[in-house]
Write a protein that holds these residues in place. Structure first.
Motif, PDB file in Angstrom:
ATOM      1  N   HIS A 175      10.328 -36.534 -16.232  1.00  0.00           N
ATOM      2  CA  HIS A 175      11.360 -36.740 -15.229  1.00  0.00           C
ATOM      3  C   HIS A 175      10.735 -37.423 -14.010  1.00  0.00           C
ATOM      4  N   GLY A 176      11.232 -38.600 -13.637  1.00  0.00           N
ATOM      5  CA  GLY A 176      10.601 -39.368 -12.575  1.00  0.00           C
ATOM      6  C   GLY A 176      11.373 -39.416 -11.287  1.00  0.00           C
ATOM      7  N   ASN A 177      12.483 -38.689 -11.181  1.00  0.00           N
ATOM      8  CA  ASN A 177      13.315 -38.755  -9.979  1.00  0.00           C
ATOM      9  C   ASN A 177      12.976 -37.696  -8.941  1.00  0.00           C
ATOM     10  N   GLU A 178      12.064 -36.785  -9.256  1.00  0.00           N
ATOM     11  CA  GLU A 178      11.718 -35.750  -8.304  1.00  0.00           C
ATOM     12  C   GLU A 178      10.826 -36.328  -7.205  1.00  0.00           C
ATOM     13  N   PRO A 179      10.836 -35.721  -6.024  1.00  0.00           N
ATOM     14  CA  PRO A 179       9.961 -36.202  -4.948  1.00  0.00           C
ATOM     15  C   PRO A 179       8.499 -36.117  -5.354  1.00  0.00           C
ATOM     16  N   LEU A 180       7.692 -37.009  -4.801  1.00  0.00           N
ATOM     17  CA  LEU A 180       6.295 -37.077  -5.191  1.00  0.00           C
ATOM     18  C   LEU A 180       5.563 -35.770  -4.905  1.00  0.00           C
ATOM     19  N   ALA A 181       5.830 -35.137  -3.734  1.00  0.00           N
ATOM     20  CA  ALA A 181       5.147 -33.890  -3.382  1.00  0.00           C
ATOM     21  C   ALA A 181       5.454 -32.795  -4.405  1.00  0.00           C
ATOM     22  N   ALA A 182       6.724 -32.704  -4.815  1.00  0.00           N
ATOM     23  CA  ALA A 182       7.105 -31.697  -5.813  1.00  0.00           C
ATOM     24  C   ALA A 182       6.474 -32.000  -7.165  1.00  0.00           C
ATOM     25  N   ARG A 183       6.401 -33.286  -7.502  1.00  0.00           N
ATOM     26  CA  ARG A 183       5.801 -33.671  -8.775  1.00  0.00           C
ATOM     27  C   ARG A 183       4.318 -33.321  -8.810  1.00  0.00           C
ATOM     28  N   ILE A 184       3.606 -33.600  -7.728  1.00  0.00           N
ATOM     29  CA  ILE A 184       2.180 -33.282  -7.666  1.00  0.00           C
ATOM     30  C   ILE A 184       1.961 -31.783  -7.746  1.00  0.00           C
ATOM     31  N   GLU A 185       2.799 -31.016  -7.045  1.00  0.00           N
ATOM     32  CA  GLU A 185       2.669 -29.555  -7.065  1.00  0.00           C
ATOM     33  C   GLU A 185       2.902 -29.007  -8.460  1.00  0.00           C
ATOM     34  N   ARG A 186       3.927 -29.495  -9.138  1.00  0.00           N
ATOM     35  CA  ARG A 186       4.209 -29.038 -10.500  1.00  0.00           C
ATOM     36  C   ARG A 186       3.102 -29.475 -11.448  1.00  0.00           C
ATOM     37  N   HIS A 187       2.661 -30.711 -11.287  1.00  0.00           N
ATOM     38  CA  HIS A 187       1.623 -31.249 -12.157  1.00  0.00           C
ATOM     39  C   HIS A 187       0.331 -30.443 -12.023  1.00  0.00           C
ATOM     40  N   ASP A 188      -0.060 -30.095 -10.796  1.00  0.00           N
ATOM     41  CA  ASP A 188      -1.277 -29.307 -10.573  1.00  0.00           C
ATOM     42  C   ASP A 188      -1.190 -27.959 -11.280  1.00  0.00           C
ATOM     43  N   TYR A 189      -0.033 -27.310 -11.154  1.00  0.00           N
ATOM     44  CA  TYR A 189       0.161 -25.998 -11.782  1.00  0.00           C
ATOM     45  C   TYR A 189       0.106 -26.126 -13.306  1.00  0.00           C
ATOM     46  N   ASP A 190       0.867 -27.076 -13.843  1.00  0.00           N
ATOM     47  CA  ASP A 190       0.953 -27.213 -15.302  1.00  0.00           C
ATOM     48  C   ASP A 190      -0.392 -27.562 -15.923  1.00  0.00           C
ATOM     49  N   ARG A 191      -1.121 -28.472 -15.300  1.00  0.00           N
ATOM     50  CA  ARG A 191      -2.406 -28.865 -15.862  1.00  0.00           C
ATOM     51  C   ARG A 191      -3.412 -27.719 -15.803  1.00  0.00           C
ATOM     52  N   MET A 192      -3.338 -26.893 -14.772  1.00  0.00           N
ATOM     53  CA  MET A 192      -4.237 -25.749 -14.688  1.00  0.00           C
ATOM     54  C   MET A 192      -3.940 -24.746 -15.792  1.00  0.00           C
ATOM     55  N   VAL A 193      -2.657 -24.513 -16.068  1.00  0.00           N
ATOM     56  CA  VAL A 193      -2.283 -23.614 -17.156  1.00  0.00           C
ATOM     57  C   VAL A 193      -2.766 -24.172 -18.497  1.00  0.00           C
ATOM     58  N   MET A 194      -2.574 -25.475 -18.700  1.00  0.00           N
ATOM     59  CA  MET A 194      -3.010 -26.103 -19.949  1.00  0.00           C
ATOM     60  C   MET A 194      -4.524 -26.003 -20.125  1.00  0.00           C
ATOM     61  N   LEU A 195      -5.260 -26.283 -19.060  1.00  0.00           N
ATOM     62  CA  LEU A 195      -6.717 -26.187 -19.139  1.00  0.00           C
ATOM     63  C   LEU A 195      -7.153 -24.757 -19.424  1.00  0.00           C
ATOM     64  N   SER A 196      -6.530 -23.797 -18.758  1.00  0.00           N
ATOM     65  CA  SER A 196      -6.901 -22.394 -18.944  1.00  0.00           C
ATOM     66  C   SER A 196      -6.679 -21.950 -20.376  1.00  0.00           C
ATOM     67  N   ASP A 197      -5.505 -22.229 -20.928  1.00  0.00           N
ATOM     68  CA  ASP A 197      -5.235 -21.832 -22.310  1.00  0.00           C
ATOM     69  C   ASP A 197      -6.195 -22.521 -23.270  1.00  0.00           C
ATOM     70  N   GLY A 198      -6.539 -23.779 -22.980  1.00  0.00           N
ATOM     71  CA  GLY A 198      -7.479 -24.485 -23.839  1.00  0.00           C
ATOM     72  C   GLY A 198      -8.859 -23.847 -23.839  1.00  0.00           C
ATOM     73  N   VAL A 199      -9.337 -23.461 -22.659  1.00  0.00           N
ATOM     74  CA  VAL A 199     -10.662 -22.837 -22.568  1.00  0.00           C
ATOM     75  C   VAL A 199     -10.667 -21.497 -23.292  1.00  0.00           C
ATOM     76  N   PHE A 200      -9.643 -20.696 -23.099  1.00  0.00           N
ATOM     77  CA  PHE A 200      -9.577 -19.404 -23.790  1.00  0.00           C
ATOM     78  C   PHE A 200      -9.527 -19.611 -25.304  1.00  0.00           C
ATOM     79  N   ALA A 201      -8.724 -20.566 -25.760  1.00  0.00           N
ATOM     80  CA  ALA A 201      -8.612 -20.822 -27.201  1.00  0.00           C
ATOM     81  C   ALA A 201      -9.938 -21.298 -27.785  1.00  0.00           C
TER      82      ALA A 201
END
Length: 228
Positions: free
Chosen positions: A9-35
């Motif tokens: 989704h590209g219509n969200e404000p940049l600040a909100a996108r960066i905040e969501r992206h930071d959270y999501d990528r951290m969750v993805m990295l964490s699950d990957g390391v545990f796995a």
């Protein structure tokens, strides 16, 4: 804010996108390391050299390796449950949370090494490193949660003050118990026997039950006050 992982989704404000992206990528990295940590535990199990093909003798031939795997799997699983619980209640991450999370993942990555210590050196000597790892990761989880408690808007609004204190008390007490045990072993240059490990585990479970009991009492009191 947490959202759908890697949304296009590209219509969200940049600040909100960066905040969501930071959270999501951290969750993805964490699950990957545990796995990966859990996978490496299994991949590093050595084949028994003297095994006659009978299941009865497999436990004897591969016993130490399986014991190391079991101990390491338990701590990785426990760390993941703690980490999942915290991140499920976070709405966002910032630089400090990211740094603490990376430190936690770095320690989790040592789990296969701890398993090898328990396997090759023996559970009695290897337990000092095992306990130190448990206390260190739990302590960092406490630091992360305490920081989030004191940052406006970082924890979901439906997480009550009693629940926040309960998580802090439970994780903090466990870190204190295991940290004190590790410190005692290091200062006295002692090995940790099974009785001490079992006692620490029992105390940790008792702390968890006490925390949940107090949380239930606080919830009942809050419901009664609301009814009045």
């Amino acid at each position: 804010m947490a959202g759908e992982l890697e949304s296009l989704h590209g219509n969200e404000p940049l600040a909100a996108r960066i905040e969501r992206h930071d959270y999501d990528r951290m969750v993805m990295l964490s699950d990957g390391v545990f796995a990966i940590a859990i996978t490496l535990l299994a991949l590093e199990l050595p084949l028994p050299h003297a095994w006659d093909g009978r299941l009865q003798s497999l436990a004897v031939a591969a016993g130490p390796a399986l014991l190391g795997y079991l101990f390491a799997f338990l701590i990785v699983g426990a760390f993941w449950l703690m980490h999942r619980r915290i991140y499920a209640q976070l709405l966002r991450v910032d630089r400090f949370v990211s740094v603490i999370t990376l430190a936690i993942l770095g320690l989790v990555g040592l789990s296969p090494f701890i398993a090898r210590l328990v396997t090759e050196i023996g559970p009695t000597k290897g337990m000092v490193a095992y306990v130190a790892l448990v206390s260190s990761v739990t302590f960092l989880q406490v630091v992360l949660w305490f920081y989030a408690m004191n940052r406006p808007g970082m924890i979901h609004a439906e997480v009550t003050a009693a629940e926040r204190r309960s998580v802090l008390f439970r994780f903090g007490s466990i870190a204190l118990v295991w940290g004190a045990l590790a410190l005692w072993a290091v200062l006295r240059d002692e090995t940790l026997k099974g009785e001490l490990i079992a006692a620490a585990a029992v105390i940790s479970l008792a702390i968890r039950r006490l925390s949940l009991h107090l949380l239930g009492k606080n919830a009942d009191s809050g419901s009664a006050a609301a009814a009045d």
